[in-house]
Write a protein that holds these residues in place. Structure first.
Motif, PDB file in Angstrom:
ATOM      1  N   MET A 141      52.181 -36.680 -20.633  1.00 31.05           N
ATOM      2  CA  MET A 141      51.289 -36.010 -21.538  1.00 31.05           C
ATOM      3  C   MET A 141      51.657 -34.529 -21.575  1.00 31.05           C
ATOM      4  O   MET A 141      51.876 -33.910 -20.546  1.00 31.05           O
ATOM      5  CB  MET A 141      49.852 -36.200 -21.063  1.00 31.05           C
ATOM      6  N   THR A 142      51.715 -33.943 -22.739  1.00 27.07           N
ATOM      7  CA  THR A 142      52.032 -32.545 -22.898  1.00 27.07           C
ATOM      8  C   THR A 142      50.750 -31.743 -23.030  1.00 27.07           C
ATOM      9  O   THR A 142      49.881 -32.072 -23.832  1.00 27.07           O
ATOM     10  CB  THR A 142      52.896 -32.329 -24.155  1.00 27.07           C
ATOM     11  N   TYR A 143      50.650 -30.708 -22.237  1.00 29.49           N
ATOM     12  CA  TYR A 143      49.477 -29.840 -22.294  1.00 29.49           C
ATOM     13  C   TYR A 143      49.757 -28.693 -23.248  1.00 29.49           C
ATOM     14  O   TYR A 143      50.896 -28.261 -23.408  1.00 29.49           O
ATOM     15  CB  TYR A 143      49.151 -29.295 -20.902  1.00 29.49           C
ATOM     16  N   SER A 144      48.700 -28.163 -23.850  1.00 30.23           N
ATOM     17  CA  SER A 144      48.868 -27.074 -24.810  1.00 30.23           C
ATOM     18  C   SER A 144      49.328 -25.803 -24.088  1.00 30.23           C
ATOM     19  O   SER A 144      49.090 -25.617 -22.883  1.00 30.23           O
ATOM     20  CB  SER A 144      47.553 -26.811 -25.545  1.00 30.23           C
ATOM     21  N   LEU A 145      49.953 -24.936 -24.848  1.00 30.28           N
ATOM     22  CA  LEU A 145      50.449 -23.683 -24.298  1.00 30.28           C
ATOM     23  C   LEU A 145      49.287 -22.820 -23.806  1.00 30.28           C
ATOM     24  O   LEU A 145      49.397 -22.156 -22.768  1.00 30.28           O
ATOM     25  CB  LEU A 145      51.282 -22.949 -25.353  1.00 30.28           C
ATOM     26  N   ASP A 146      48.176 -22.835 -24.522  1.00 34.61           N
ATOM     27  CA  ASP A 146      47.002 -22.063 -24.105  1.00 34.61           C
ATOM     28  C   ASP A 146      46.491 -22.526 -22.738  1.00 34.61           C
ATOM     29  O   ASP A 146      46.139 -21.706 -21.889  1.00 34.61           O
ATOM     30  CB  ASP A 146      45.875 -22.193 -25.134  1.00 34.61           C
ATOM     31  N   PHE A 147      46.445 -23.840 -22.544  1.00 38.16           N
ATOM     32  CA  PHE A 147      45.981 -24.377 -21.267  1.00 38.16           C
ATOM     33  C   PHE A 147      46.928 -23.976 -20.142  1.00 38.16           C
ATOM     34  O   PHE A 147      46.492 -23.581 -19.061  1.00 38.16           O
ATOM     35  CB  PHE A 147      45.849 -25.902 -21.356  1.00 38.16           C
ATOM     36  N   ARG A 148      48.228 -24.065 -20.394  1.00 38.99           N
ATOM     37  CA  ARG A 148      49.211 -23.679 -19.382  1.00 38.99           C
ATOM     38  C   ARG A 148      49.041 -22.215 -18.988  1.00 38.99           C
ATOM     39  O   ARG A 148      49.073 -21.862 -17.809  1.00 38.99           O
ATOM     40  CB  ARG A 148      50.627 -23.897 -19.909  1.00 38.99           C
ATOM     41  N   LYS A 149      48.869 -21.358 -19.994  1.00 37.21           N
ATOM     42  CA  LYS A 149      48.694 -19.927 -19.719  1.00 37.21           C
ATOM     43  C   LYS A 149      47.399 -19.671 -18.952  1.00 37.21           C
ATOM     44  O   LYS A 149      47.346 -18.793 -18.090  1.00 37.21           O
ATOM     45  CB  LYS A 149      48.717 -19.137 -21.027  1.00 37.21           C
ATOM     46  N   GLN A 150      46.358 -20.433 -19.257  1.00 40.76           N
ATOM     47  CA  GLN A 150      45.086 -20.285 -18.542  1.00 40.76           C
ATOM     48  C   GLN A 150      45.259 -20.630 -17.064  1.00 40.76           C
ATOM     49  O   GLN A 150      44.741 -19.931 -16.193  1.00 40.76           O
ATOM     50  CB  GLN A 150      44.039 -21.179 -19.182  1.00 40.76           C
ATOM     51  N   VAL A 151      45.974 -21.713 -16.783  1.00 39.84           N
ATOM     52  CA  VAL A 151      46.209 -22.120 -15.398  1.00 39.84           C
ATOM     53  C   VAL A 151      47.023 -21.045 -14.682  1.00 39.84           C
ATOM     54  O   VAL A 151      46.693 -20.647 -13.550  1.00 39.84           O
ATOM     55  CB  VAL A 151      46.929 -23.486 -15.346  1.00 39.84           C
ATOM     56  N   LEU A 152      48.067 -20.534 -15.325  1.00 36.52           N
ATOM     57  CA  LEU A 152      48.900 -19.511 -14.695  1.00 36.52           C
ATOM     58  C   LEU A 152      48.137 -18.200 -14.508  1.00 36.52           C
ATOM     59  O   LEU A 152      48.366 -17.477 -13.529  1.00 36.52           O
ATOM     60  CB  LEU A 152      50.175 -19.294 -15.518  1.00 36.52           C
ATOM     61  N   LYS A 153      47.218 -17.899 -15.418  1.00 36.70           N
ATOM     62  CA  LYS A 153      46.388 -16.702 -15.280  1.00 36.70           C
ATOM     63  C   LYS A 153      45.493 -16.833 -14.051  1.00 36.70           C
ATOM     64  O   LYS A 153      45.278 -15.866 -13.306  1.00 36.70           O
ATOM     65  CB  LYS A 153      45.552 -16.488 -16.532  1.00 36.70           C
ATOM     66  N   SER A 154      44.975 -18.027 -13.810  1.00 32.80           N
ATOM     67  CA  SER A 154      44.153 -18.267 -12.622  1.00 32.80           C
ATOM     68  C   SER A 154      44.960 -18.024 -11.349  1.00 32.80           C
ATOM     69  O   SER A 154      44.435 -17.492 -10.364  1.00 32.80           O
ATOM     70  CB  SER A 154      43.620 -19.697 -12.622  1.00 32.80           C
ATOM     71  N   LEU A 155      46.237 -18.394 -11.367  1.00 33.82           N
ATOM     72  CA  LEU A 155      47.097 -18.138 -10.211  1.00 33.82           C
ATOM     73  C   LEU A 155      47.282 -16.633 -10.007  1.00 33.82           C
ATOM     74  O   LEU A 155      47.264 -16.147  -8.873  1.00 33.82           O
ATOM     75  CB  LEU A 155      48.462 -18.811 -10.391  1.00 33.82           C
ATOM     76  N   ASP A 156      47.482 -15.911 -11.107  1.00 33.32           N
ATOM     77  CA  ASP A 156      47.667 -14.460 -11.010  1.00 33.32           C
ATOM     78  C   ASP A 156      46.414 -13.766 -10.492  1.00 33.32           C
ATOM     79  O   ASP A 156      46.493 -12.703  -9.877  1.00 33.32           O
ATOM     80  CB  ASP A 156      48.047 -13.880 -12.378  1.00 33.32           C
ATOM     81  N   GLU A 157      45.258 -14.361 -10.736  1.00 32.74           N
ATOM     82  CA  GLU A 157      43.998 -13.768 -10.291  1.00 32.74           C
ATOM     83  C   GLU A 157      43.644 -14.139  -8.857  1.00 32.74           C
ATOM     84  O   GLU A 157      42.566 -13.813  -8.379  1.00 32.74           O
ATOM     85  CB  GLU A 157      42.864 -14.181 -11.234  1.00 32.74           C
TER      86      GLU A 157
END
Length: 116
Positions: A1-17
């Motif tokens: 399943m392919t996740y949307s780019l927005d969702f991917r960026k949200q997950v990576l933003k959580s890591l940065d925080e």
């Protein structure tokens, strides 16, 4: 399943925080490996790295024109590959091999004996 780019960026933003991989994986219901792969490359792949090489498209198209009613195992025997390879190549080319019972090798011109 392919996740949307927005969702991917949200997950990576959580890591940065400050969220850890394990926490993000549990919170978003993902595999930690998936998140690590996204960290390396956010955008999903859109093309293949290599071209399919076993069954050339032009050879298969020519075979379909010459033998339109053949089974996949017959094509595989002629093209020296597997039935599965023929299936995937036909699917890649968008060719659907529906049998026309009126022209099929297995049926005679007479009705099959099953009452209508």
């Amino acid at each position: 399943m392919t996740y949307s780019l927005d969702f991917r960026k949200q997950v990576l933003k959580s890591l940065d925080e400050g969220m850890t991989f394990a926490e993000a994986a549990e919170f978003y219901s993902l595999s930690p490996t998936t998140i690590q792969n996204w960290k390396r490359r956010v955008h999903s792949k859109t093309t293949r790295q290599t071209k399919p090489y076993k069954i050339p498209d032009d050879v298969l198209l020519n075979d379909v024109k010459e033998h339109p009613d053949d089974y996949q195992y017959e094509r595989a025997r002629r093209l020296n590959c597997s039935k599965t390879g023929i299936y995937h190549a036909l699917k890649r080319l968008g060719i659907s091999q529906k049998k026309d019972l009126r022209a099929s090798k297995g049926m005679s011109d007479q009705k099959s004996g099953v009452s209508e």
